[in-house]
Scaffold this active site. Structure first.
Site, PDB file in Angstrom:
ATOM      1  N   THR A 155       0.815  -1.214   0.000  1.00 54.63           N
ATOM      2  CA  THR A 155       0.000   0.000   0.000  1.00 54.63           C
ATOM      3  C   THR A 155       0.854   1.273   0.000  1.00 54.63           C
ATOM      4  OG1 THR A 155      -0.138  -0.256   2.376  1.00 54.63           O
ATOM      5  CG2 THR A 155      -2.005  -1.007   1.104  1.00 54.63           C
ATOM      6  N   ASP A 156       0.158   2.413  -0.204  1.00 52.84           N
ATOM      7  CA  ASP A 156       0.841   3.709  -0.244  1.00 52.84           C
ATOM      8  C   ASP A 156       0.809   4.384   1.125  1.00 52.84           C
ATOM      9  OD1 ASP A 156       1.008   3.486  -3.102  1.00 52.84           O
ATOM     10  OD2 ASP A 156      -1.109   4.015  -3.153  1.00 52.84           O
TER      11      ASP A 156
ATOM     12  N   SER B  26       1.373   8.539   5.129  1.00 52.90           N
ATOM     13  CA  SER B  26       0.694   8.516   3.834  1.00 52.90           C
ATOM     14  C   SER B  26       1.737   8.922   2.806  1.00 52.90           C
ATOM     15  CB  SER B  26      -0.466   9.504   3.824  1.00 52.90           C
ATOM     16  OG  SER B  26      -1.001   9.573   2.527  1.00 52.90           O
ATOM     17  N   ARG B  27       2.043   8.006   1.882  1.00 53.49           N
ATOM     18  CA  ARG B  27       3.195   8.254   1.016  1.00 53.49           C
ATOM     19  C   ARG B  27       2.898   9.143  -0.181  1.00 53.49           C
ATOM     20  NH1 ARG B  27       4.045   2.377   1.636  1.00 53.49           N
ATOM     21  NH2 ARG B  27       5.120   2.197   3.622  1.00 53.49           N
ATOM     22  N   VAL B  28       1.654   9.156  -0.634  1.00 50.28           N
ATOM     23  CA  VAL B  28       1.393   9.967  -1.834  1.00 50.28           C
ATOM     24  C   VAL B  28       0.320  11.030  -1.626  1.00 50.28           C
ATOM     25  CG1 VAL B  28       2.074   8.179  -3.465  1.00 50.28           C
ATOM     26  CG2 VAL B  28      -0.275   8.292  -2.711  1.00 50.28           C
TER      27      VAL B  28
END
Lengths: 127, 511
Positions: B344-345, B370-372
């Site tokens: 997951t992102d 939260s990466r994006v």
């Protein structure tokens, strides 16, 4: 101790015997003894199917034919044309409950052109 | 070729077709050799394909199964119904298609099983289209970076771990820490804010009483009209549990591919992995770590890869995924959690300790990420929440450090106090998602120090009063702020307005 001989290997063994026209009886006795010895008699039915599959691949097809009346020569000829085989063995059975038509079963294939099947199909379609 | 006259081409061709038709009736058949535990072993059908549907003719009608094991002389198929009526010797035929489910707007508001059959007592679903359950994810060129926000309505998430449309954000935590609550609030927020996002909730082996309660709640909140609920209970065969997420995704993909936005919630993938493990072990595939089969990573990666933000050429639709994973005693380094975290992102980690301290939603600021989503945050929320995560993490560190001594300098003290206020502020009741303007104003008031004189335990009340006052007296400005297009700064007119109202409100709550 020697490992278990797979069903496929047994089928190959019997198919080889059939192809080379050995006396089938003695070969089957050997296989039966092996199955009894290794307590695998329950696999007999599956083994027969495997042998038939293997033979079919070599062009020797065993077809089970079910009809309501004894097979006529013309129908037999038609079946031989339908099934593409080098050597065809018909195992015919008479079953009046199919009413009419013919049901041909070969390893992995089935042609059900009996009146009984058509009636059932109609009945299901109506539902 | 001279045996047929050119003038008789048509007749010749028709005759040839008629002849072929007769041999077409020669259908491939197999036979069930063994059956049990929801798995049937079939002999024959050498031309069966992987994942193809088989039809087993039993005495009480046709039962479907799908092929998962293709072996030298046998096929292992998983039954999609009860194995009670299937017996050895039953005839098996190929259906000639891979599994598919009905898709389309006809499913909205319905509760269905993974085969698309209604469970809500309503009429049969007559959709115009069907979608394959297993489908390859969209390629590189068909995608676009995540840039639109998917507001959850939960301040702690939208401010610190923003989620964008097309993102996959994992919700992970122990049992009873509020994982499903976050997912439900997100669904409710889509209806309240009229975002037009379609929700698809996939219950994998969830207690049916829990699902019934959830559906009831969604109806009450008016969310059900834009929601599809795919349900499998603990008593369903493992094959249905295994199929549920894929079937739900097929339904979501319809909206994604038709320029719409959809939100998938998989509740939960731990049970999905367990169902797949059961099937794999019964199919005699070799077990690996924790007895899961070797392809358990691929099981989830191919599922989550189907969530995407599509390129403009493909209509710019999106499919966002919120998978849920249940951990045991907070162990996020177990097999399935690490797998899904890496797919997951980002993840939202729920902590039991926080939950019982009354900090709900119990989101851990340190372990969540939260990466994006940062690119997807609206300008307004981004401008107020810039230092929120850092501030909160520093506060937690300072707070634990400050336990050892009471002599603290003023700067540290004020930082701790502000941290306490922030923690209070981020508490939020269930079923009460907040709009963009409510989130912005609340965070702005605390981070700009407007509530510095309000004791921490009064912050929630002060926030409520401030929001009520702004909503009644300055509705127009707040509607503007809700668009989120402008930054919210202390120097701007909006900032000054809020500061003025907040200062007056704060006076009523000073301790």
């Amino acid at each position: 101790m020697q490992g278990k001989i797979s069903r496929r290997k047994l089928a190959l063994f019997v198919a080889d015997a059939v192809e080379s026209r050995h006396t089938l009886g003695s070969v089957l006795r050997d296989v039966a003894a092996y199955l009894v010895d290794t307590k695998r008699t329950r696999e007999a039915e599956l083994l027969v199917r495997a042998i038939e599959d293997e033979l079919a691949q070599r062009g020797i097809v065993v077809a089970h034919v079910v009809t309501a009346r004894p097979l006529e020569r013309e129908l037999e000829q038609a079946i031989k044309e339908l099934i593409d085989a080098r050597e065809l063995h018909l195992d015919s059975e008479i079953d009046e409950s199919v009413i009419g038509g013919v049901r041909i079963e070969t390893p992995g294939k089935l042609l059900d052109a009996t009146i009984k099947h058509k009636l059932l199909a109609l009945h299901q379609a109506k539902i | 070729m001279a045996d047929i006259a050119v003038t008789e081409l048509s007749k010749g061709l028709r005759d040839a077709i008629a002849k072929l038709d007769a041999s077409d009736n020669l259908e491939s058949v197999g036979v069930v050799t063994r059956v049990g535990d929801g798995v049937a072993w079939v002999h024959g059908l050498a031309d069966a394909g992987y994942s193809e549907v088989l039809q087993i003719e039993t005495k009480s009608g046709i039962i479907e199964a799908f092929v998962l094991n293709l072996m030298e002389d046998e096929i292992g198929a998983v039954l999609l119904g009860s194995d009670q009526t299937v017996s050895a010797g039953d005839k098996v035929t190929l259906k000639g298609e891979v599994l598919s489910v009905p898709v389309g707007p006809e499913l909205l508001g319905r509760v269905v099983n993974p085969l698309g059959e209604p469970l809500d007592g309503g009429p049969a679903i007559k959709s115009k289209q069907r979608g394959p359950v297993e489908r390859e994810a969209i390629g590189v060129m068909g995608r676009k970076h995540v840039h639109e926000p998917m507001m959850t309505g939960i301040m702690a998430i939208d401010a610190m771990f923003p989620i964008g449309r097309g993102q996959r954000e994992l919700i992970i935590g122990d049992r009873q820490t509020g994982k499903t609550a976050i997912a439900i609030d997100t669904m409710i927020n889509q209806a309240r804010e009229n975002t037009g996002v379609v929700n698809i909730y996939v219950a994998v082996g969830q207690k049916l009483s829990k699902v019934a309660g959830l559906v009831e709640r969604l109806k009450e909140e008016g969310v059900m009209d834009q929601t599809i609920v795919v349900v499998t209970g603990p008593s369903d065969p493992a094959s249905l549990l295994y199929l549920a997420p894929y079937a739900g995704t097929a339904m979501g993909e319809y909206f994604r591919d038709n320029k719409q936005h959809a939100l998938m919630i998989y509740d939960d993938l731990t049970k999905h992995a367990v169902a797949y493990r059961q099937m794999s072990l019964l199919l005699r595939r070799p077990p690996g770590r924790e007895a899961f089969p070797g392809d358990v990573f691929y099981l989830h990666s191919r599922l989550l890869e189907r969530s995407a933000k599509l390129s403009d050429d493909l209509g710019a639709g999106s499919l966002t995924a919120l998978p849920i994973i249940e951990t045991q005693a907070g162990d996020i380094s177990a097999y399935i959690p690490t797998n899904v975290i890496s797919i997951t992102d980002g993840q939202i980690f729920m902590e039991t300790d926080l939950f019982y301290q009354g900090i709900r939603p119990a989101i851990s600021a340190g372990l969540s990420v939260s990466r994006v989503g940062g690119d997807a945050q609206t300008k307004a929320v981004k401008s107020v929440s810039g230092h929120l995560k850092l501030g909160l993490s520093q506060f937690r560190e300072l707070a634990s450090f400050a336990q050892f001594g009471s002599d603290l300098d003023e700067a540290t003290k004020s930082q701790i106090e502000r941290g306490q206020r922030l923690t209070e502020l981020l508490k939020q009741h269930q079923y009460q998602p907040m709009s963009i303007w409510q989130q912005c104003v609340s965070i702005f008031a605390v981070s700009e120090g407007l509530f510095d004189k309000v004791p921490a335990n009064n912050v929630k009340d002060a926030q409520k009063a401030l929001l009520t006052r702004l909503n009644s007296d300055h509705a127009k400005e707040m509607a503007e702020l809700n668009k989120g297009a402008e930054k919210l700064e202390a120097k701007s007119d909006m900032g000054k307005l809020i500061a003025k109202v907040a200062t007056t409100v704060a006076k009523g709550f000073e301790g």
